[in-house]
Design a protein around this motif. Structure first.
Motif, mmCIF file in Angstrom:
data_model
loop_
_atom_site.group_PDB
_atom_site.id
_atom_site.type_symbol
_atom_site.label_atom_id
_atom_site.label_comp_id
_atom_site.label_asym_id
_atom_site.label_seq_id
_atom_site.Cartn_x
_atom_site.Cartn_y
_atom_site.Cartn_z
ATOM 1 N N ALA A 1 0.857 -1.199 0.000
ATOM 2 C CA ALA A 1 0.000 0.000 0.000
ATOM 3 C C ALA A 1 0.891 1.246 0.000
ATOM 4 N N PRO A 2 1.678 1.425 -1.088
ATOM 5 C CA PRO A 2 2.625 2.547 -1.108
ATOM 6 C C PRO A 2 1.933 3.879 -1.383
ATOM 7 N N GLU A 3 2.617 4.937 -1.019
ATOM 8 C CA GLU A 3 2.147 6.273 -1.383
ATOM 9 C C GLU A 3 2.262 6.404 -2.891
ATOM 10 N N ALA A 4 1.519 7.321 -3.470
ATOM 11 C CA ALA A 4 1.421 7.443 -4.934
ATOM 12 C C ALA A 4 2.792 7.597 -5.599
ATOM 13 N N ALA A 5 3.690 8.353 -5.005
ATOM 14 C CA ALA A 5 4.999 8.611 -5.612
ATOM 15 C C ALA A 5 5.846 7.338 -5.706
ATOM 16 N N TYR A 6 5.551 6.340 -4.887
ATOM 17 C CA TYR A 6 6.349 5.123 -4.838
ATOM 18 C C TYR A 6 5.650 3.923 -5.467
ATOM 19 N N ALA A 7 4.428 4.100 -5.924
ATOM 20 C CA ALA A 7 3.618 2.979 -6.412
ATOM 21 C C ALA A 7 4.275 2.262 -7.596
ATOM 22 N N ALA A 8 4.759 3.001 -8.578
ATOM 23 C CA ALA A 8 5.326 2.376 -9.771
ATOM 24 C C ALA A 8 6.556 1.539 -9.417
ATOM 25 N N LEU A 9 7.411 2.060 -8.563
ATOM 26 C CA LEU A 9 8.613 1.309 -8.180
ATOM 27 C C LEU A 9 8.257 0.071 -7.370
ATOM 28 N N CYS A 10 7.287 0.195 -6.478
ATOM 29 C CA CYS A 10 6.868 -0.965 -5.689
ATOM 30 C C CYS A 10 6.243 -2.025 -6.594
ATOM 31 N N GLU A 11 5.496 -1.604 -7.610
ATOM 32 C CA GLU A 11 4.916 -2.555 -8.561
ATOM 33 C C GLU A 11 6.009 -3.292 -9.331
ATOM 34 N N LYS A 12 7.080 -2.591 -9.699
ATOM 35 C CA LYS A 12 8.199 -3.235 -10.394
ATOM 36 C C LYS A 12 8.832 -4.302 -9.513
ATOM 37 N N VAL A 13 9.033 -3.981 -8.247
ATOM 38 C CA VAL A 13 9.631 -4.942 -7.321
ATOM 39 C C VAL A 13 8.716 -6.152 -7.166
ATOM 40 N N THR A 14 7.429 -5.902 -6.986
ATOM 41 C CA THR A 14 6.473 -6.998 -6.814
ATOM 42 C C THR A 14 6.437 -7.879 -8.057
ATOM 43 N N ALA A 15 6.393 -7.262 -9.238
ATOM 44 C CA ALA A 15 6.370 -8.032 -10.487
ATOM 45 C C ALA A 15 7.643 -8.860 -10.641
ATOM 46 N N ALA A 16 8.783 -8.295 -10.299
ATOM 47 C CA ALA A 16 10.048 -9.025 -10.397
ATOM 48 C C ALA A 16 10.054 -10.215 -9.442
ATOM 49 N N LYS A 17 9.532 -10.014 -8.234
ATOM 50 C CA LYS A 17 9.468 -11.119 -7.266
ATOM 51 C C LYS A 17 8.563 -12.235 -7.774
ATOM 52 N N VAL A 18 7.443 -11.873 -8.390
ATOM 53 C CA VAL A 18 6.541 -12.874 -8.960
ATOM 54 C C VAL A 18 7.258 -13.644 -10.067
ATOM 55 N N ASN A 19 7.966 -12.939 -10.945
ATOM 56 C CA ASN A 19 8.711 -13.594 -12.026
ATOM 57 C C ASN A 19 9.762 -14.548 -11.481
ATOM 58 N N ILE A 20 10.454 -14.138 -10.444
ATOM 59 C CA ILE A 20 11.476 -14.995 -9.831
ATOM 60 C C ILE A 20 10.840 -16.273 -9.300
ATOM 61 N N GLU A 21 9.720 -16.152 -8.618
ATOM 62 C CA GLU A 21 9.045 -17.331 -8.071
ATOM 63 C C GLU A 21 8.563 -18.250 -9.193
ATOM 64 N N GLU A 22 8.038 -17.679 -10.284
ATOM 65 C CA GLU A 22 7.609 -18.485 -11.423
ATOM 66 C C GLU A 22 8.805 -19.212 -12.043
ATOM 67 N N ASN A 23 9.912 -18.519 -12.178
ATOM 68 C CA ASN A 23 11.124 -19.137 -12.737
ATOM 69 C C ASN A 23 11.624 -20.265 -11.842
ATOM 70 N N LYS A 24 11.611 -20.050 -10.539
ATOM 71 C CA LYS A 24 12.048 -21.097 -9.608
ATOM 72 C C LYS A 24 11.137 -22.317 -9.706
ATOM 73 N N ALA A 25 9.840 -22.085 -9.839
ATOM 74 C CA ALA A 25 8.898 -23.199 -9.963
ATOM 75 C C ALA A 25 9.173 -23.982 -11.246
ATOM 76 N N ARG A 26 9.438 -23.272 -12.331
ATOM 77 C CA ARG A 26 9.735 -23.935 -13.610
ATOM 78 C C ARG A 26 11.045 -24.711 -13.524
ATOM 79 N N ILE A 27 12.042 -24.151 -12.854
ATOM 80 C CA ILE A 27 13.314 -24.855 -12.653
ATOM 81 C C ILE A 27 13.072 -26.154 -11.897
ATOM 82 N N ASP A 28 12.265 -26.083 -10.844
ATOM 83 C CA ASP A 28 11.954 -27.290 -10.074
ATOM 84 C C ASP A 28 11.248 -28.331 -10.946
ATOM 85 N N GLU A 29 10.313 -27.885 -11.789
ATOM 86 C CA GLU A 29 9.626 -28.803 -12.702
ATOM 87 C C GLU A 29 10.623 -29.483 -13.632
#
Length: 131
Positions: free
Chosen positions: A60-88
Motif C-alpha cells: 500500500a505505497p504512497e502514490a509517488a512510490y507505487a510504480a517502483l513498488c509494482e516493479k519490485v512486486t512483479a520481479a518477485k513474482v517472475n522470480i518465483e515463477e522461474n524457480k517453480a519452472r526450474i523445479d519442474e
C-alpha cells in the motif's frame, strides 16, 4: 661562488615546492577516495531504505512510490515463477541438486562460465588479439 649559492637556493625552493605539491596531490587523492567510500555508504543506505519501505509499505505505497513498488512486486513474482519452472525441469529430468550443470545465480555474485574440461583437444586455440 655566488652563482652556485643562487643555483642551490633556487634548487631548494623548487624541491620544497615539489614536496608541497606532492603532499597536496596525496591529500586530494585521499579525500577523493574517502568521498567514493561515502558515496558507496549512501548507495547502501538507499538500498536498505528502499528494502525497508517496501517491506513496510510495499503493498500500500504512497502514490509517488507505487510504480517502483509494482516493479519490485512483479520481479518477485517472475522470480518465483522461474524457480517453480526450474523445479519442474529438475523433476522431469531427474536432475540432482549437486549436479554441476545447475548453477543458481545471485545478483550479488558475478556469473562465470564453467571452464572447459582438461585435455579437450577439440577446443580451438585462442587467437592473439589483432592490433
Amino acid at each position: 661562488m655566488a652563482f652556485f649559492d643562487t643555483f642551490k637556493d633556487k634548487a631548494m625552493d623548487l624541491a620544497q615546492t615539489g614536496v608541497a605539491k606532492s603532499k597536496q596531490l596525496a591529500e586530494i587523492a585521499k579525500l577523493n577516495l574517502a568521498n567514493a567510500g561515502e558515496e558507496d555508504n549512501i548507495k547502501k543506505a538507499y538500498i536498505e531504505l528502499g528494502k525497508l519501505y517496501y517491506a513496510e509499505r510495499g503493498m500500500a505505497p504512497e502514490a509517488a512510490y507505487a510504480a517502483l513498488c509494482e516493479k519490485v512486486t512483479a520481479a518477485k513474482v517472475n522470480i518465483e515463477e522461474n524457480k517453480a519452472r526450474i523445479d519442474e525441469l529438475k523433476t522431469e529430468e531427474g536432475i540432482l541438486e549437486d549436479d554441476p550443470v545447475i548453477m543458481e545465480v545471485h545478483p550479488e555474485e558475478p556469473v562465470t562460465p564453467p571452464a572447459p574440461p582438461a585435455g579437450d583437444d577439440n577446443v580451438p586455440p585462442e587467437e592473439p588479439p589483432q592490433f
